[in-house]
Design a protein around this motif. Structure first.
Motif, mmCIF file in Angstrom:
data_model
loop_
_atom_site.group_PDB
_atom_site.id
_atom_site.type_symbol
_atom_site.label_atom_id
_atom_site.label_comp_id
_atom_site.label_asym_id
_atom_site.label_seq_id
_atom_site.Cartn_x
_atom_site.Cartn_y
_atom_site.Cartn_z
ATOM 1 N N VAL A 81 40.841 32.105 41.244
ATOM 2 C CA VAL A 81 41.998 32.767 40.661
ATOM 3 C C VAL A 81 41.544 33.278 39.297
ATOM 4 C CG1 VAL A 81 44.376 32.488 39.883
ATOM 5 C CG2 VAL A 81 43.552 31.203 41.875
ATOM 6 N N LEU A 82 41.221 34.558 39.231
ATOM 7 C CA LEU A 82 40.690 35.135 37.995
ATOM 8 C C LEU A 82 41.822 35.491 37.041
ATOM 9 C CD1 LEU A 82 37.950 37.460 39.509
ATOM 10 C CD2 LEU A 82 37.618 35.253 38.390
ATOM 11 N N ASP A 83 41.616 35.169 35.787
ATOM 12 C CA ASP A 83 42.592 35.447 34.733
ATOM 13 C C ASP A 83 42.018 36.541 33.841
ATOM 14 O OD1 ASP A 83 44.376 35.440 32.632
ATOM 15 O OD2 ASP A 83 43.974 33.375 32.022
ATOM 16 N N GLY A 84 42.654 37.700 33.835
ATOM 17 C CA GLY A 84 42.186 38.825 33.038
ATOM 18 C C GLY A 84 42.174 38.563 31.547
ATOM 19 N N ALA A 85 42.983 37.607 31.091
ATOM 20 C CA ALA A 85 43.028 37.272 29.669
ATOM 21 C C ALA A 85 41.938 36.271 29.279
ATOM 22 C CB ALA A 85 44.398 36.700 29.312
ATOM 23 N N ASN A 86 41.258 35.708 30.258
ATOM 24 C CA ASN A 86 40.211 34.724 30.001
ATOM 25 C C ASN A 86 38.878 35.458 29.834
ATOM 26 O OD1 ASN A 86 38.156 32.756 30.256
ATOM 27 N ND2 ASN A 86 39.496 31.443 31.468
ATOM 28 N N SER A 87 38.325 35.436 28.632
ATOM 29 C CA SER A 87 37.091 36.174 28.365
ATOM 30 C C SER A 87 35.912 35.627 29.153
ATOM 31 C CB SER A 87 36.772 36.168 26.865
ATOM 32 O OG SER A 87 36.616 34.853 26.391
ATOM 33 N N TYR A 88 35.912 34.341 29.475
ATOM 34 C CA TYR A 88 34.846 33.759 30.296
ATOM 35 C C TYR A 88 34.861 34.392 31.688
ATOM 36 C CZ TYR A 88 31.810 30.319 32.512
ATOM 37 O OH TYR A 88 30.792 29.718 33.203
ATOM 38 N N HIS A 89 36.045 34.562 32.271
ATOM 39 C CA HIS A 89 36.164 35.191 33.584
ATOM 40 C C HIS A 89 35.698 36.646 33.520
ATOM 41 C CE1 HIS A 89 39.425 32.238 35.241
ATOM 42 N NE2 HIS A 89 38.376 31.618 34.736
ATOM 43 N N LEU A 90 36.151 37.370 32.499
ATOM 44 C CA LEU A 90 35.785 38.775 32.343
ATOM 45 C C LEU A 90 34.277 38.939 32.195
ATOM 46 C CD1 LEU A 90 36.547 41.769 31.966
ATOM 47 C CD2 LEU A 90 36.875 41.259 29.535
ATOM 48 N N LEU A 91 33.663 38.118 31.358
ATOM 49 C CA LEU A 91 32.222 38.232 31.147
ATOM 50 C C LEU A 91 31.438 37.840 32.389
ATOM 51 C CD1 LEU A 91 31.770 37.044 27.467
ATOM 52 C CD2 LEU A 91 31.574 39.356 28.404
ATOM 53 N N PHE A 92 31.931 36.871 33.150
ATOM 54 C CA PHE A 92 31.239 36.527 34.387
ATOM 55 C C PHE A 92 31.288 37.702 35.367
ATOM 56 C CE2 PHE A 92 30.989 35.017 38.737
ATOM 57 C CZ PHE A 92 29.728 34.443 38.700
ATOM 58 N N VAL A 93 32.451 38.323 35.510
ATOM 59 C CA VAL A 93 32.576 39.489 36.393
ATOM 60 C C VAL A 93 31.610 40.592 35.941
ATOM 61 C CG1 VAL A 93 34.125 41.378 37.083
ATOM 62 C CG2 VAL A 93 34.924 39.015 37.182
ATOM 63 N N CYS A 94 31.531 40.823 34.642
ATOM 64 C CA CYS A 94 30.631 41.849 34.103
ATOM 65 C C CYS A 94 29.165 41.510 34.373
ATOM 66 C CB CYS A 94 30.850 42.026 32.605
ATOM 67 S SG CYS A 94 32.459 42.713 32.219
ATOM 68 N N ASP A 95 28.785 40.269 34.125
ATOM 69 C CA ASP A 95 27.404 39.860 34.358
ATOM 70 C C ASP A 95 27.037 39.923 35.839
ATOM 71 O OD1 ASP A 95 27.071 39.443 31.661
ATOM 72 O OD2 ASP A 95 27.304 37.268 31.764
ATOM 73 N N TYR A 96 27.959 39.501 36.692
ATOM 74 C CA TYR A 96 27.729 39.527 38.130
ATOM 75 C C TYR A 96 27.618 40.973 38.613
ATOM 76 C CZ TYR A 96 28.336 37.883 43.005
ATOM 77 O OH TYR A 96 28.187 37.586 44.332
ATOM 78 N N ALA A 97 28.496 41.850 38.133
ATOM 79 C CA ALA A 97 28.456 43.263 38.516
ATOM 80 C C ALA A 97 27.180 43.934 38.001
ATOM 81 C CB ALA A 97 29.698 43.986 38.003
#
Length: 100
Positions: free
Chosen positions: A43-59
């Motif tokens: 369950v990804l939270d757009g306000a969570n910078s850890y989630h955002l950065l993981f998505v960016c690093d994975y992409a």
């Protein structure tokens, strides 16, 4: 999860300054988000910078591994780096994959 912000960060990480690859990068980011939510149960939270950065690093890794000339002997992309595996594992534990 805001894909526009994620694509912008991926472009910064890759040093891309033009919009030529935006549609491709957007498709990768959306695919990563869909994979994490549907296949991994996150369950990804757009306000969570850890989630955002993981998505960016994975992409970013996804983008680079497909276009990389370094492949395994069977012409497959390189395996996921350990730091991404470790972070994904932690996300699955802490974010409650499968419904908490």
């Amino acid at each position: 999860m805001d894909t526009v912000s994620a694509v912008s960060l991926v472009k910064e990480r890759l040093g891309i300054r033009t919009n030529v690859r935006d549609s491709y990068l957007t498709a990768i980011v959306e695919g990563v988000i869909k994979e994490l939510e549907d296949e991994k149960g996150l369950v990804l939270d757009g306000a969570n910078s850890y989630h955002l950065l993981f998505v960016c690093d994975y992409a970013t890794w996804r983008y680079q591994s497909v276009s990389s000339t370094q492949t395994t002997s069977a012409s497959r992309p390189l395996p996921m780096p350990r730091h991404l595996q470790y972070r994904l594992h932690n996300l699955m534990i802490h974010s409650g994959s499968g419904g908490a």
